[in-house]
Design a protein around this motif. Sequence first.
Motif, mmCIF file in Angstrom:
data_model
loop_
_atom_site.group_PDB
_atom_site.id
_atom_site.type_symbol
_atom_site.label_atom_id
_atom_site.label_comp_id
_atom_site.label_asym_id
_atom_site.label_seq_id
_atom_site.Cartn_x
_atom_site.Cartn_y
_atom_site.Cartn_z
ATOM 1 N N GLY A 147 -100.192 1.900 53.223
ATOM 2 C CA GLY A 147 -98.801 2.306 53.099
ATOM 3 C C GLY A 147 -97.840 1.133 53.062
ATOM 4 N N GLY A 193 -105.890 5.939 54.255
ATOM 5 C CA GLY A 193 -105.527 7.094 53.461
ATOM 6 C C GLY A 193 -106.727 7.938 53.082
ATOM 7 N N SER A 199 -101.534 7.871 51.631
ATOM 8 C CA SER A 199 -101.557 7.185 52.926
ATOM 9 C C SER A 199 -101.630 8.196 54.061
ATOM 10 C CB SER A 199 -100.311 6.308 53.078
ATOM 11 O OG SER A 199 -99.146 7.089 52.926
#
Length: 1112
Positions: A539, A900, A1079
């Motif tokens: 992220g 993720g 994510s």
Amino acid sequence: MEQLESEVLPLPLRFRFRDLLLGDQSFQNDDRVQVEFYVNENTFKEQLKLFFIKNQRSSLRIRVFNFSLKLLTCLLYIIRVVTDNPVQGASHGLIFWVDRKVPVWAIQVIVAIISFLETMLLMYLSYKGNIWEQTFQVSFLLEMINTVPFIITIFWPSIRNIFIPVFLNCWLAKCALENMINDVHRAIQRTNSAMFNQVLILICTLLCLVFTGTCGIQHLERAGKNLSLFNAFYFCIVTFSTVGFGDVTPRIWPSQLLVVIMICVALVVLPLQFEELIYLWMERQKSGGNYSRHRAQTEKHVVLCVSALKIDLLMDFLNEFYAHPRLQDYYVVILCPSEMDLQVRRVLQIPLWSQRVIYLQGSVLKDQDLLRAKMDDAEACFILSSRNEVDRMAADHQTILRAWAVKDFAPNCPLYVQILKPENKFHVKFADHVVCEEEFKYAMLALNCVCPATSTLVTLLVHTSRGREGQQSPEQWQRMYGCCSGNEVYHIRLGDSKFFGEYNGKSFTYASFHAHKKYGVCLIGIKREENKSILLNPGPRHIMAATDTCYYINITKEENSAFIFNQEERKGRPAAGIFDGPSQLPVHSIIASMGTVAMDLQNTSPPDSSVGKLVPPSVNGTGSRRPSIAPVQELADSSSILPCDLLADQSEDDSVFTDEKDQSSAEYVKGYPPNSPYIGSSPTLCHLLAEKAPFCCLRLDQGCRHNSFEDAKAYGFKNKLIIVSAETAGNGLYNFIVPLRAYYRPRKELNPIVLLLDNPLDSLLQCGIIYADNLVVVDKESTMSAEEDYMADAKTIVNVQTMFRLFPSLSIITELTHPSNMRFMQFRAKDCYSLALSKLEKKERDKGSNLAFMFRLPFAAGRVFSISMLDTLLYQSFVKDYMILIARLLLGLDTTPGSGYLCAMKVNEEDLWISTYGRLFQKLCSSSAEIPIGIYRTESHIFSSSESQVSVSVDDCEDTKDKGDEARSNDQSDHPLLRKKSMQWARRLSKRSGKWQGVSRDSSRDHSQRIAQQRLNLYRRSEREELSELVRNRMRHLGLPTSGYDEQNDHQNTLSYVLINPSPDTRLELNDIVYLIRSDPLAHVPDDPPVHSSSLKEMHESGLDTREDTQL
């Protein structure tokens, strides 16, 4: 009293103190006796026997000395022959008398005395009660013939020149050499030298025959032609080689008789020696011999341990292992308990493999066989399970024992283990890399239901390819699909990378987008130096560091990439501004590796934030330019990344989602499964029922006291069903359920899962197959073993084909044992397009492709896969030790905080304004920090076959070939399902054709083509209607409504395929499904959510539940 007698009284104090001071010294008044124990009898004869015979080292010295004496006597005989000068003549006295010089005689007498004494001593030591048996031994008689006459000449000088056949000592030297070699092998504990011994015996026998014949003929011809020693040697070689020039021949009968005797001896002795040698050679070929210790110390090798070696498994391993350039110099040693079959033997004789692959027959459980394979020097050991066993648990037990045996013998050898059942994983937890077949199988089957063709995506990623498959094909989709299939996962340290080095200090999403925009590579994950965990799409909060390890998808790794400078751009930009902007490289148009597209970046600096705001297409003026997309920020504020539907209008009212959330919150809670089905399962946060359902409620087809429902229709499920057809409900099903119930799946989109342990038509209808979105068919364990290996999938294939005919709109996902059987899935006997794909597959296989099966339509669409195709995942982990972990993260088998997960989104008609894959990449990164990794594309396709064409339009009939139509209309045997009703309809159509008899010939031809096409469609409809009527009758019999089945459509004129990491300028098409690495939602929840907008706050709180299938 008995207790006192049984107790041993201690020694008096004086004894103990004296022993402490004086040790073992004895005194005259000591009443103890020292006793010595001997292993052997302590006599003079036994001591001599121990020295001359029993002791290996001393007896070896004696035999070496004896061998040297025999060679010395042969050398002395040659010297005597060379120095002898016989008188010319045909006197037979020359045979019995020779001219022996005094020095030669003296040395021969000394050697004879030593040999005689040694022979008599050994005869005495080896005497066992039978003097005649030892006396008439050949070796003893030869010793007496060659030693006693010399000793007699000492006392009788007149016979000093008598002829003595000393050259016969060569046979005694041969025996001494054999004994010496045996002692050497005993001394070094070498037991596997039978082949060497036999070769040595054969060579010595040949030498002794030639030497004996040479010396014998030369001596006898003294009374004849008086041949020299060299001429006699020449004659023996020519005679024994069966050439026989005839230029040198014996003249007198004694020498001729000797030649006859020598030939007879050779005809008896040599075949026996050759027979023994050939037998040992064949046995060695079966067992494989040994892997040389010298080669093991100078060259690198890996060991492959299997129960039974099949040709497919062998070729998959060799092709994948040697696909990596740095492994070209490795040797592969195969250790297998069974004998090598004919196909494997034929392959290993190919020069490409014969110099690098060594087959050893043996057991991993025997240290002797592990020593033959030099397991302690191996770079790695691959232990594969036999998946074709009927009892898969027993196959796992064998694998576990093999792993334990290797770990015990070579604890430092890296282990790569394949296990079948997940409950057996913890037994081999010590191995460096473990792949559990059922874990990966069920996880891929589950993700195929929510992310189409995940199995194809993962299979292509773990196979080594260069993206050259299908490049010669005339069809565009095959070229794109083949090119993108060459993408694999690679890694590099950010500080050493040209792809990602310039993004040091930037956010992960910024680095991923710009690396894809500039170089065509897709950054999917990282690993911190201080943390061993790999994070997929951490992220925007993750800031790239120079010590990070980057994992990316590309055609080839960066080290093999060619950076081509754009000359125009180099000339057009001033030198002072080369390093301006975020890019630190002096080039902005670079082709990084083959297969990627160069992107001309006119300005790599981020645009102004005031212009980068998302403007919907309807607000963007008159459409003179494309709508703008917000830029990807270098250091994005993660609080602005809202977990909501991507690219959707964020002003939409959230009340609908809130209501659904309130309704489902009472039914589902988030938590970890309370019971783990096996040791070693990864804990995953899931959607769980608030209260445990009673066991009686788990039967869908039987009512209980809690409910009276007996079919899927009665339950009134809101979402489509996922039906799993399996033989047993094993522990592996846990890995099927968990990815579909993971916490990041929206509650409103959770699909009911139905487990079907038997699949007759009635059971399929009762479990709601007409309301199902996916039917997952797991390969039955009981059918995996068959007399013919490739027939193991026969039952599964035929059953799936039946369901495909009965329910054509149902998405059926099938697992097979053998990848080559994928061509039979959804089989159409007269499909010309499938035949063309079969030819393409053969061409790619001839070119050496590891992915020749990839163009089969069921595999490309993700409707079938074979778990054996994932064997390459274990092989690749030898070079890429991260591949297993990345595959587990993608499939949801492991969950790492901050990492993720894989999901999918569909491109709708209103989303096509995005236009290209590169703009989609930017939109996803800027709005929701998601990383796209590929596209699942479905295209309409008209198959040129009599079974798939259903159009009745005049245009389609005009495009049909005349010959094909006539053949199809005249040959009614091509339609076995033709019925009486269909024949009546065909006659009616034929009667109507009389109205156009006065029309021109061209119009009548068009009309006949139209009639033929209509008749053909009617024939096909009759088959479809018959199958439909069968299903409806069964549904009425079971009391089920037929409305759901009537709505089904036959969607057979489409083909689907996967594009992994396509180029940024790839055009998006309608109904494209984009693979995303989203994510971790828990990692992006802001600490202080904004309070100025209640709608945004509501959306953020409910985003975890409302976000799955993203709409653009």
